[in-house]
Every structure is written in structure tokens, then in C-alpha cells.
Design an enzyme around this catalytic site. Structure first.
Site, PDB file in Angstrom:
ATOM      1  N   ASN A  33       0.838  -1.207   0.000  1.00 55.28           N
ATOM      2  CA  ASN A  33       0.000   0.000   0.000  1.00 55.28           C
ATOM      3  C   ASN A  33       0.874   1.258   0.000  1.00 55.28           C
ATOM      4  O   ASN A  33       0.400   2.341   0.330  1.00 55.28           O
ATOM      5  CB  ASN A  33      -0.893   0.018   1.246  1.00 55.28           C
ATOM      6  N   HIS A 120     -13.978  -2.564   6.690  1.00 58.25           N
ATOM      7  CA  HIS A 120     -12.765  -3.231   7.170  1.00 58.25           C
ATOM      8  C   HIS A 120     -12.942  -3.847   8.563  1.00 58.25           C
ATOM      9  O   HIS A 120     -13.680  -3.321   9.404  1.00 58.25           O
ATOM     10  CB  HIS A 120     -11.621  -2.201   7.212  1.00 58.25           C
ATOM     11  N   GLU A 166     -15.988   2.969   4.243  1.00 62.26           N
ATOM     12  CA  GLU A 166     -14.646   3.359   3.756  1.00 62.26           C
ATOM     13  C   GLU A 166     -14.864   4.274   2.567  1.00 62.26           C
ATOM     14  O   GLU A 166     -15.903   4.177   1.895  1.00 62.26           O
ATOM     15  CB  GLU A 166     -13.879   2.119   3.290  1.00 62.26           C
ATOM     16  N   SER A 170     -10.869  -1.502   0.295  1.00 61.95           N
ATOM     17  CA  SER A 170      -9.514  -2.051   0.229  1.00 61.95           C
ATOM     18  C   SER A 170      -9.391  -3.299  -0.638  1.00 61.95           C
ATOM     19  O   SER A 170      -8.312  -3.610  -1.108  1.00 61.95           O
ATOM     20  CB  SER A 170      -9.025  -2.378   1.635  1.00 61.95           C
ATOM     21  N   ASP A 195     -13.595   5.860   6.830  1.00 62.24           N
ATOM     22  CA  ASP A 195     -12.214   5.390   6.870  1.00 62.24           C
ATOM     23  C   ASP A 195     -11.597   5.674   5.497  1.00 62.24           C
ATOM     24  O   ASP A 195     -11.964   5.050   4.503  1.00 62.24           O
ATOM     25  CB  ASP A 195     -12.234   3.882   7.180  1.00 62.24           C
ATOM     26  N   HIS A 198      -7.285   3.985   2.219  1.00 62.80           N
ATOM     27  CA  HIS A 198      -6.646   3.812   0.908  1.00 62.80           C
ATOM     28  C   HIS A 198      -6.747   5.055   0.033  1.00 62.80           C
ATOM     29  O   HIS A 198      -6.136   5.115  -1.034  1.00 62.80           O
ATOM     30  CB  HIS A 198      -7.231   2.579   0.199  1.00 62.80           C
ATOM     31  N   LYS A 228      -0.058   3.628   4.637  1.00 63.16           N
ATOM     32  CA  LYS A 228      -0.257   3.307   3.224  1.00 63.16           C
ATOM     33  C   LYS A 228       0.435   4.402   2.398  1.00 63.16           C
ATOM     34  O   LYS A 228       1.658   4.459   2.386  1.00 63.16           O
ATOM     35  CB  LYS A 228      -1.747   3.119   2.964  1.00 63.16           C
TER      36      LYS A 228
END
Ligand code: PMP
Length: 384
Positions: A33, A120, A166, A170, A195, A198, A228
Site C-alpha cells: 500500500n 474493514h 470506507e 480495500s 475510513d 486507501h 499506506k
């Protein structure tokens, strides 16, 4: 100690192609990542070397609430608040700890947490260890969030409704409908927890994430992870001053742990400076992401994701493992993601596009993927 039951469980995982083991770095990086290749950025190394030479502590020595609170933590938090546009931020050891803490400590008994089915593990475990009611909704389905909120109000739900998502998923590499979720949060007086793990550093203006246009609202809590694209480790929670004060007082994983290394806080600060100073890194990654997605579709027919996380869903666990092994043997570090990390029957390659590679390497990887897929089809035919 009788080990038989653990051995039996491991044997069962192996029989189902689900046994995991640790392996080192090998081959070209199509699995990390480290999207902006900041984990080895010279300017961050220099900042740490200077700080070490000046005598910065390596370990923090204690909890943030005791002697472990260092100027490097507070400097990072002020800088991150200004960078992301949040009223306050709080730095955690990991994104996992940040997600777990906010979702276990803030929703209360009598509240409802509505969460995306692909959320997640760190957030889900927070939700599960809290006292609020929970409701899982289909992936990226705004109507399902709307329905759940409406039914909650209609049934006389008195507590606070929450939504947890998110911004960039992910394992699927697709984006959440953030504008619609913000609108729902406003309409139903709900809290929205996003979240950005990423997306941080990669998406939104200067890499501030997809929530950047909405930062600073009282009904929004955002987590940016630092392991990441920022190339370091940790998690930054962005929220109102009241909620950050609350977490400092009531967030058990924040209170009862040794504070992150001041060196790591410094590395994250430097990474944020780099995002501001060198937007061309992000722009180069965006071009590489577009190239990889369009070439994947042209060469294999698989749809791209439009992001730096490109899933190639193959179905059975064994097939995903076999194609991943073929690529690894030829020098491309691509891993198979299998259940329970992804839903049953959707084992996949998770290809990550990072600045650790260029267009030539992406093309070579895709050509090898074409060979790997052909080989896998040929073997399937023989098996029939
Ligand atoms: N959220 C998401 C979406 C993630 O993918 C991860 C890590 N894989 C985390 C949170 C946890 O972050 P960290 O690795 O910093 O604990």
C-alpha cells in the site's frame, strides 16, 4: 499444552487453500500500500536522521496521558488538522486502533450503527465490541442506508444513528458515494464515520481524501491511516474538539497503550509536507492508475476499478492462488486475497499500483497476467 486442536484447525485451512504464512519482499511490488513510494522517500529519511542527531527519543516511554506525550505528536496533530481541514486530529499507533477505538467508544447503548458489508475488520470489530445496535447493509447501497435510517426513526429509535463506511474499499478498489452519505447524515441527524485508509494521500485535493470538501462538520469523523500512501505507520482521527477530548478520556485503546514513537510522528508530518510540496507525485500516480486500469481491460477483458487497487476476481481460492503463484514465480509480487478477507467465492488477485513501478513494468506484469490466466484455463480444461 495439548496442541492437537490448533494443528487440526491449521490442517483444515490448508485443505481449503486458506492457510496463510508470512513471506518476505520478493519481486516487483504490486501488492503493497506504499502507493506514493514514500516509505523510502529521501526527504523523510533526512528529517529523521536530523532528529536522531538532535537526540529525539526513539520510544515514547509511556501512554500519551502519562509521560509519553511528546512535542512530535502534538506538532503532527496540529499540522494534520490544518492539512485535512479538521477542527482537531488525534494520532494513534495504527489505523486499526483508530477505527476500533472510535467505533467502540462513541456509539452508545440505544444508538444504531449502520455499516457497509465490506467495511474493514478494524471498524467492524469496534462496532461489535460497542453497545449500540448494528445493521449491515449491502455494499455502496445508498438506498439501503436511507431505508435503515428511516425505519429506525419510524420505529421510535431515540438514540444517535451512525453510518460507517470506507471511502475507497480495500479489496474492491471502488469508491463510496460520499456526497450522498453526507446528505443522508444531514437529513437524518446521523453521524458519518469514513475510513479514508486507501484514499489518503492519493485521492481528493492534495491527497486529502474524498471527504475533503466536507471536513470540519460536527457530524463527520474521518480516519486517515499513515501506513499506506504516507509511507509510515499510525492512524489520524479527524473530528470536532469535543469528540477528540472524549476519545482522550474514554477511548481505552488510546489510553492504555504506549504512545507511538515520536520518530514515527515526525515521519508522518514530513509525509504531509511532501504531499503539499510535491503534488506531482500524486499526479504521476494518477496517470499510472489510469494506464493500468485501461491496459488491464484491453489485455484481459477484466473491468478496471478506476483506482490504484485493482481486483481480478477469479472465484475459487485455488485458482486465485495458482494465478498469483505463476506471477510471483516470474518476479511480480501479487497476492491472492481469499475469504474471510473477501466474500466466499470471490477469491481474487489484489493488484496494487504504486510509484514503485513505471508503465513498462505495469505492461510486463499485465502481459504475464494474460499468460497466467491462459495457463489456468488450460489446466481447468485438462481437469474436465
Ligand atoms: N482500514 C482499512 C480500509 C485498511 O485496509 C486497513 C489496513 N489494511 C486499516 C484500516 C488498518 O490500518 P493500519 O494498517 O494502519 O492498522
Amino acid at each position: 499444552m495439548p496442541l492437537e486442536k490448533y494443528k487440526a484447525d491449521l490442517a483444515e485451512l490448508k485443505a481449503r487453500d486458506r492457510l496463510r504464512s508470512l513471506s518476505g519482499e520478493s519481486g516487483l511490488d504490486f501488492s503493497s500500500n506504499d502507493y506514493l513510494a514514500l516509505s523510502r522517500a529521501p526527504s523523510i529519511r533526512r528529517a529523521l536522521e536530523e532528529a536522531l542527531a538532535e537526540g529525539i527519543a526513539i520510544g515514547s516511554g509511556g501512554s500519551r496521558l502519562l509521560r509519553g506525550n511528546h512535542p512530535a505528536h502534538e506538532e503532527l496533530e496540529s499540522k494534520a488538522a490544518a492539512f485535512f481541514g479538521a477542527e482537531r486530529t488525534l494520532y494513534f499507533t495504527s489505523g486499526y486502533a483508530a477505527n476500533f477505538t472510535i467505533l467502540s467508544a462513541l456509539p452508545k447503548r440505544g444508538d444504531l450503527v449502520i455499516f457497509d458489508e465490506l467495511l474493514h475488520a478494524s471498524s467492524r470489530e469496534g462496532i461489535h465490541s460497542g453497545l449500540a445496535k448494528r445493521c449491515k447493509v449491502p455494499h455502496n447501497d445508498l438506498e439501503a442506508f436511507d431505508d435503515a435510517l428511516r425505519k429506525w426513526h419510524a420505529a421510535g429509535g431515540k438514540g444517535q444513528p451512525w453510518m460507517a463506511v470506507e471511502s475507497l474499499y480495500s479489496m474492491d478498489g471502488d469508491f463510496a458515494p460520499i456526497a450522498g452519505l453526507v446528505e443522508l447524515a444531514d437529513r437524518y441527524d446521523a453521524m458519518l464515520v469514513v475510513d479514508e485508509a486507501h484514499a489518503t494521500g492519493v485521492h481528493g485535493p492534495l491527497g486529502r481524501g474524498l471527504t475533503a470538501p466536507y471536513e470540519g462538520r460536527d457530524n463527520l469523523i474521518v480516519v486517515h491511516t499513515c501506513g499506506k500512501a504516507l509511507g509510515a505507520t499510525g492512524g489520524l482521527v479527524c473530528a470536532s474538539k469535543t469528540l477528540i477530548d472524549y476519545i482522550i478520556n474514554r477511548g481505552r485503546p488510546f489510553i492504555y497503550t504506549t504512545a507511538p514513537s515520536p520518530l514515527m510522528a515526525l515521519a508522518v508530518s514530513e509525509a504531509l509536507s511532501l504531499l503539499e510540496r510535491e503534488p506531482e507525485r500524486r499526479e504521476a500516480l494518477t496517470r499510472l492508475i489510469d494506464f493500468a486500469n485501461s491496459q488491464l481491460t484491453a489485455k484481459t477483458g477484466f473491468p478496471g476499478s478506476g483506482s490504484q487497487i485493482i481486483p481480478v476476481v477469479l472465484g475459487p481460492d485455488g485458482k486465485a492462488l495458482q494465478v498469483a503463484n505463476f506471477l510471483q514465480e516470474r518476479g511480480f509480487d501479487i497476492r491472492a486475497a481469499r475469504p474471510p478477507t473477501v466474500p466466499e467465492g470471490t477469491a481474487r488477485l489484489r493488484i496494487a499500483i504504486t510509484l514503485n513501478n513505471d508503465e513498462t513494468q505495469v505492461s510486463q506484469m499485465l502481459d504475464t497476467l494474460v499468460e497466467a490466466l491462459a495457463e489456468s484455463e488450460a489446466q481447468a480444461e485438462v481437469a474436465l
